[in-house]
Motif scaffolding. Structure first.
Motif, short mmCIF file in Angstrom:
data_model
loop_
_atom_site.label_atom_id
_atom_site.label_comp_id
_atom_site.label_asym_id
_atom_site.label_seq_id
_atom_site.Cartn_x
_atom_site.Cartn_y
_atom_site.Cartn_z
N GLN A 47 0.92 -1.20 -0.21
CA GLN A 47 0.11 -0.16 -0.06
C GLN A 47 0.90 1.19 0.10
N LEU A 48 0.68 2.07 -0.92
CA LEU A 48 1.41 3.45 -1.10
C LEU A 48 0.59 4.48 -1.21
N PRO A 49 0.16 5.02 0.00
CA PRO A 49 -1.02 6.23 0.03
C PRO A 49 -0.67 7.38 -0.80
N THR A 50 0.61 7.76 -0.73
CA THR A 50 0.99 9.05 -1.69
C THR A 50 0.77 8.64 -3.01
N VAL A 51 1.07 7.48 -3.49
CA VAL A 51 0.94 7.13 -5.02
C VAL A 51 -0.63 7.01 -5.25
N THR A 52 -1.48 6.51 -4.50
CA THR A 52 -2.69 6.45 -4.81
C THR A 52 -3.64 7.82 -4.77
N SER A 53 -3.20 8.52 -3.70
CA SER A 53 -3.68 10.09 -3.80
C SER A 53 -3.35 10.73 -5.09
N ARG A 54 -2.11 10.69 -5.59
CA ARG A 54 -1.78 11.17 -6.73
C ARG A 54 -2.44 11.01 -7.74
N TYR A 55 -2.94 9.68 -8.07
CA TYR A 55 -3.72 9.12 -9.16
C TYR A 55 -5.12 9.65 -8.85
N GLU A 56 -5.61 9.50 -7.58
CA GLU A 56 -6.85 10.00 -7.36
C GLU A 56 -7.02 11.33 -7.81
N ALA A 57 -6.01 12.19 -7.54
CA ALA A 57 -6.08 13.70 -8.00
C ALA A 57 -6.23 13.69 -9.47
N GLU A 58 -5.51 12.79 -10.45
CA GLU A 58 -5.35 12.91 -11.58
C GLU A 58 -6.68 12.37 -12.16
N ILE A 59 -7.41 11.50 -11.70
CA ILE A 59 -8.63 11.02 -11.94
C ILE A 59 -9.57 12.08 -11.77
N ASN A 60 -9.67 12.82 -10.77
CA ASN A 60 -10.55 13.99 -10.42
C ASN A 60 -10.12 14.99 -11.45
N ARG A 61 -9.22 15.30 -11.90
CA ARG A 61 -8.62 16.15 -13.02
C ARG A 61 -9.29 15.87 -14.34
N VAL A 62 -9.18 14.74 -14.55
CA VAL A 62 -9.84 14.29 -15.96
C VAL A 62 -11.19 14.46 -15.94
N LEU A 63 -11.84 13.98 -14.69
CA LEU A 63 -13.23 14.06 -14.80
C LEU A 63 -13.60 15.61 -14.62
N SER A 64 -13.04 16.41 -14.17
CA SER A 64 -13.32 18.00 -14.23
C SER A 64 -13.09 18.43 -15.55
N VAL A 65 -12.32 17.89 -16.27
CA VAL A 65 -12.09 18.22 -17.69
C VAL A 65 -13.26 18.03 -18.66
N LEU A 66 -13.77 16.70 -18.44
CA LEU A 66 -14.86 16.06 -19.14
C LEU A 66 -16.02 16.80 -18.62
N GLU A 67 -16.22 17.22 -17.43
CA GLU A 67 -17.60 17.87 -16.62
C GLU A 67 -17.61 19.19 -17.51
N ASP A 68 -16.42 19.93 -17.58
CA ASP A 68 -16.53 21.14 -18.39
C ASP A 68 -17.11 21.06 -19.75
N ILE A 69 -16.65 20.06 -20.48
CA ILE A 69 -16.89 19.75 -21.87
C ILE A 69 -18.28 19.47 -21.89
N LEU A 70 -18.92 18.47 -21.01
CA LEU A 70 -20.19 17.78 -21.11
C LEU A 70 -21.13 18.68 -20.50
N SER A 71 -20.92 19.73 -20.02
CA SER A 71 -21.90 20.95 -19.48
C SER A 71 -22.27 21.64 -20.51
N LYS A 72 -21.64 21.61 -21.50
CA LYS A 72 -21.82 22.37 -22.66
C LYS A 72 -22.36 21.57 -23.84
N GLN A 73 -22.19 20.19 -23.97
CA GLN A 73 -22.65 19.40 -25.19
C GLN A 73 -23.02 18.02 -24.80
N GLU A 74 -23.71 17.23 -25.21
CA GLU A 74 -24.31 15.92 -24.95
C GLU A 74 -23.11 14.96 -25.27
#
Length: 153
Positions: A47-74
């Motif tokens: 278990q490497l909490p610093t590694v998993t937290s880094r990837y969790e942050a990146e997943i949330n970043r990707v989701l944020s980018v997609l959220e911004d795009i999909l808030s304007k189009q289907e």
């Protein structure tokens, strides 16, 4: 492959946008979600909490980018579901479920991402997608049974 353009871009402009999202999936979503699944899903062994937290942050970043795009189009490209949209399905099972195949993998997005979730749900309800996901689930369950002696994924 798709000469009738049922799930691919038709115009040159749309083809460029489609390629853009396919690269985003391959260089942004895929590596970060995949590494998260590896480290948080019990495959790494340590278990490497610093590694998993880094990837969790990146997943949330990707989701944020997609959220911004999909808030304007289907859809990502034009007015229909294309291969660009479909390319995101498998890894989006991690935040939106059901994700099987990694015992112990539990991810909760830091935000709600309602447009991304609705987009994902539209796609997984499509009959061809449901068929593939059902086939995948059967394969995963068989693998888990052989590997771990049970059917729990």
């Amino acid at each position: 492959y798709d000469t009738e353009r049922k799930f691919s871009a038709a115009t040159n402009e749309e083809k460029v946008i489609q390629a853009q999202y396919l690269f985003f999936q391959a260089s942004g979503q895929g590596p970060y979600y995949g590494q998260y699944a590896w480290f948080a899903g019990g495959y790494h062994g340590e278990q490497l909490p610093t590694v998993t937290s880094r990837y969790e942050a990146e997943i949330n970043r990707v989701l944020s980018v997609l959220e911004d795009i999909l808030s304007k189009q289907e859809w990502l490209v034009g007015s229909k579901c294309t291969i660009a949209d479909l390319s995101f399905i498998m890894y989006n099972l991690i935040p939106f479920g059901p994700y099987t195949g990694a015992p112990g993998l539990k991810f909760t997005p830091s935000g709600e991402y309602p447009n991304v979730k609705a987009w994902h749900e539209r796609m997984v309800k499509m009959e061809p997608v449901k068929k593939v996901l059902d086939q995948r689930e059967a394969i995963v369950q068989e693998f888990m049974k052989k590997k771990f002696g049970g059917s729990e994924a």
